[in-house]
Design an enzyme around this catalytic site. Structure first.
Site: not given
Ligand code: GAL
Length: 728
Positions: A386, A446
């Site tokens: 990110e 994710e």
């Molecule tokens: C994302 C990040 C993860 C975690 C997640 C929580 O943005 O890549 O490491 O923080 O959010 O939902």
């Protein structure tokens, strides 16, 4: 040689010794002549601090500690080179041998070595490590806020390696033409070249049978050899992850053994991922290496168990090692059980200066050089998770990855769709409830996570919705031909910094809790397994009248891979139901959504026991009952292993749940458990322990003697329970 003998163990027989034993530790920086008796005796892997389950304070692990090891080398090391190899130390290591500086290593997630040769003495030697676990802004992932904890200590294994001056540094085995006429190419990198060298390459199958063997001249310190005319080989597949070994014998008396598999893996322009030429939709979990109490210092067995949980309990086919390279034991297990891996470089949202970026490059190189023989790894993550676009930096990371491994594609995880793409696969964290316009090959890396943190003791509606969010996203991705798969955030709850999480320093983003015990969402994943592997039937309810807003149980959601379900109230058939294909047409096993025509049991009337029965091909294959008295009936205790190895490192997780008389976990039972142990083992955990969500766990660590250990748990209200562990 036994068939499943592992890479490392083979090397160990030749030139490598496990160096985990007999260390001394003191949680401060002390002089080299500081008395031994002031230190604690420890075995690696080691955390510089033990923690409670909640409220882990990251200030508590940020200090310099001293690790000391006295050792004598029995072997004759004349004309040899001697190294100490670290699988991972958090976060900065300064090493001395007999008072002489060996070097400094910055970075906590990839392996590194120090050479001891020049400073070795006859008789006793003393190795001293100053391990600085400070969240140093100059060392990735730090420099800005980070949503996970790194902990501190010599938290992975250490080895002593004795080699000839002309030794094999790296071996990269590359199966070629796997689907037609398989051959093997192998790059070998030597420490130095000597005239007249030869090299014998022996390919063995899983049973130790020789598949091919050939001797080659060695014209330079770098060479590529090929083995052709192989007897038919078996592919590495998810169902049958067949592994082969390539043994390299160098005439200068060095050996190297690598385990690998024959498989192809490609994210194609048509949007699909292909394993061995067959399209495969990816369903996965992100994994942090965080554990309760021990931080990141989990020994081999716990690492292996995590891979097993993700594959067998959650039925997933891929894991992303967010956001760093993970334990060799975890990756080895992924190879052995057939779980694909997306391995990623260190970092989180922030890109530092040139020196910082150089450390990321170092981390990337170490990760690929160490891990590129794992058949399970199908993608390298070469972008700091990110982070903003940085074409200069990411041109370099992509180039390095391709140079070190031309067989795998790269991905770069971003959270904004418009970003520049320098990688082969568009890997996007997509927290929306739709699919962002795909840029094939496109992998969702994710979803979920902070959008819907869920505790095991949250109210039922939230826990169900948490599970259904996962179901909906997978339904979407499975139905989208341009999307290769989706990886959930995340497998397990994890400890975090104060700027994140629920105020108790925990991110409740897992589909399992931090002990790896299931939330309802875990049952959604599990229900996607083939019933041939496991029949799953789980009514996602505590079957109460007053937990949901407005009361009642409408609708009732059931996660199951059965074809048909019967629902009974107090033994009386209420109805027969089918999977909810209208809402989830793309899931292999859609949830059952049971909406009562008339509200069942209007508020304040009555409450019957629930019974659900699952049928496949007309046969009742599973049933679940939930009692309406909601009374705690007993403690259930279980462990993933009943055998541990003596030696001071091995650990078992022992879990306890409060269950009703039919075995359902009672999520609002926050009973206090008192643990006790008989036998020679170490208890790691909180004692007494308050169960959260009706469940909790501790670790039992083997000491140095074999024997039996009995773990007891008791509460004030329920009969005590125990399990027996045998320490071998
Ligand atoms: C994302 C990040 C993860 C975690 C997640 C929580 O943005 O890549 O490491 O923080 O959010 O939902």
């Amino acid at each position: 040689m036994s068939s499943n003998l592992k890479n490392r163990e083979i090397k160990l027989m030749k030139v490598i010794k496990n160096f985990n034993q007999n260390w001394r530790f003191i949680p401060e920086l002390v002089a080299e002549n500081y008395p031994d008796h002031a230190f604690e005796s420890i075995t690696l892997p080691h955390t510089n601090k033990l923690f409670t389950q909640l409220f882990v304070d990251n200030q508590a692990y940020q200090f310099v500690s001293t690790y000391r090891k006295h050792f004598t080398i029995e072997e004759d090391t004349t004309h040899k080179r001697v190294f100490v190899d670290f699988d991972g130390v958090m976060l900065k290591t300064t090493a001395y041998l007999n008072g002489q500086l060996l070097g400094i290593h910055a970075g906590g997630f990839t392996p590194f070595s120090f050479e001891l040769t020049d400073y070795l003495q006859h008789g006793e030697n003393t190795l001293t490590l100053y391990v600085d676990a400070t969240e140093n802004p100059e060392i990735p992932p730090y420099g800005a806020l980070v949503d996970f904890l790194t902990f501190g200590g010599v938290y992975r294994d250490v080895y002593l390696r004795i080699v000839e001056p002309c030794y094999i540094q790296h071996v990269f085995v590359r199966p070629c033409d796997v689907l037609t006429t398989p051959t093997v190419e192998c790059d070998v990198q030597l420490s130095e070249w000597q005239p007249g060298l030869t090299l014998q390459a022996t390919l063995k199958d899983a049973d130790g049978n020789i598949v091919a063997q050939q001797t080659f001249d060695v014209p330079a310190d770098q060479l590529t050899v090929s083995l052709t005319d192989l007897a038919p080989v078996q592919l590495w597949t998810l169902e049958q992850p067949t592994l082969y070994h390539l043994h390299i014998d160098l005439s200068s008396d060095d050996q190297f053994s690598v385990r690998f598999g024959f498989r192809t893996a490609e994210f194609a322009q048509d949007g699909s991922f292909y394993l061995n030429g067959e399209p495969l939709k990816l369903i996965g979990q992100n994994r942090h290496q965080t554990y309760p109490y021990i931080g990141a210092a989990a020994p081999k067995r716990l690492q292996q168990v995590d891979a097993e949980i993700i594959k067998y309990e959650l039925g997933c086919n891929i894991v992303r090692t967010s956001h760093y390279a993970q334990s060799p034991h975890f990756l080895d297990r992924c190879d052995e059980i057939g779980l694909l891996v997306f391995e990623e470089i260190v970092g989180w949202q922030h890109i530092g200066d040139e020196a910082w970026q150089a450390l990321v490059m170092q981390d990337l190189q170490a990760m690929i050089e160490h891990d590129r023989n794992h058949p399970s790894i199908i993608l390298w993550g070469v972008r700091v998770n990110e982070s903003p676009d940085d074409n200069n930096f990411y041109t370099q990371t992509n180039a390095l990855a391709h140079q070190l491994d031309a067989t795998r594609q790269t991905g770069g995880v971003r959270n904004f769709a418009e970003s520049h793409q320098l990688e082969d696969v568009f890997t996007l964290n997509d927290f929306t409830e739709i699919i962002q316009p795909p840029r094939p090959p496109h992998l969702i890396t994710e979803f979920g996570g902070h959008m819907f943190p869920t505790k095991t003791w949250d109210h039922e509606a939230r826990r169900i919705e948490h599970a259904l969010k996962h179901a909906r996203k997978h339904n979407l991705q499975l139905g989208h031909p341009d999307v290769a798969g989706a990886i959930s955030w995340c497998a397990f709850d994890y400890a975090t910094h104060k700027e994140f999480g629920s105020g108790d320093r925990i991110c409740y983003h897992g589909v399992m809790d931090i002990h790896r015990l299931p939330k309802m969402a875990a049952y959604f994943y599990r229900s996607q397994k083939s019933p041939e592997d496991e029949v799953v039937l789980y009514a996602a309810t505590n079957w109460t009248m007053g937990d949901r807003d407005g009361g009642g149980n409408n609708p009732l959601t059931i996660f199951s891979n059965c074809e048909v379900i019967e629902v009974l109230f107090d033994g009386e058939l209420q109805g027969i139901y089918h999977p909810n294909r209208d809402e989830y047409p793309h899931l292999k096993h859609p949830p059952f959504t049971i909406k009562w025509q008339e509200p069942y049991n209007p508020w304040g009337t009555r409450m019957d026991d629930l019974e659900v029965r699952g049928y496949i091909k007309g046969e009742c294959v599973a049933e679940q009952k939930i009692t309406t008295d909601h009374l705690p009936h007993s403690l259930r205790m279980f462990t993933h292993t009943t055998e541990l190895d003596a030696g001071g490192s091995d650990m078992a997780r022992v879990a306890v749940q409060v269950v009703d008389r039919y075995g359902n976990v009672l999520p609002y039972q926050s009973q206090i458990i008192e643990w006790s142990l008989e036998g020679d083992a170490q208890f790691i955990g909180e004692n007494p322990q308050v169960l959260l969500g009706g469940q909790g766990a501790c670790f039992i660590k083997a000491c140095h003697t074999a024997g039996e250990v009995i773990v007891h748990a008791k509460s004030a209200y329920l009969p005590p329970v125990s399990v027996k562990l045998t320490i071998r």
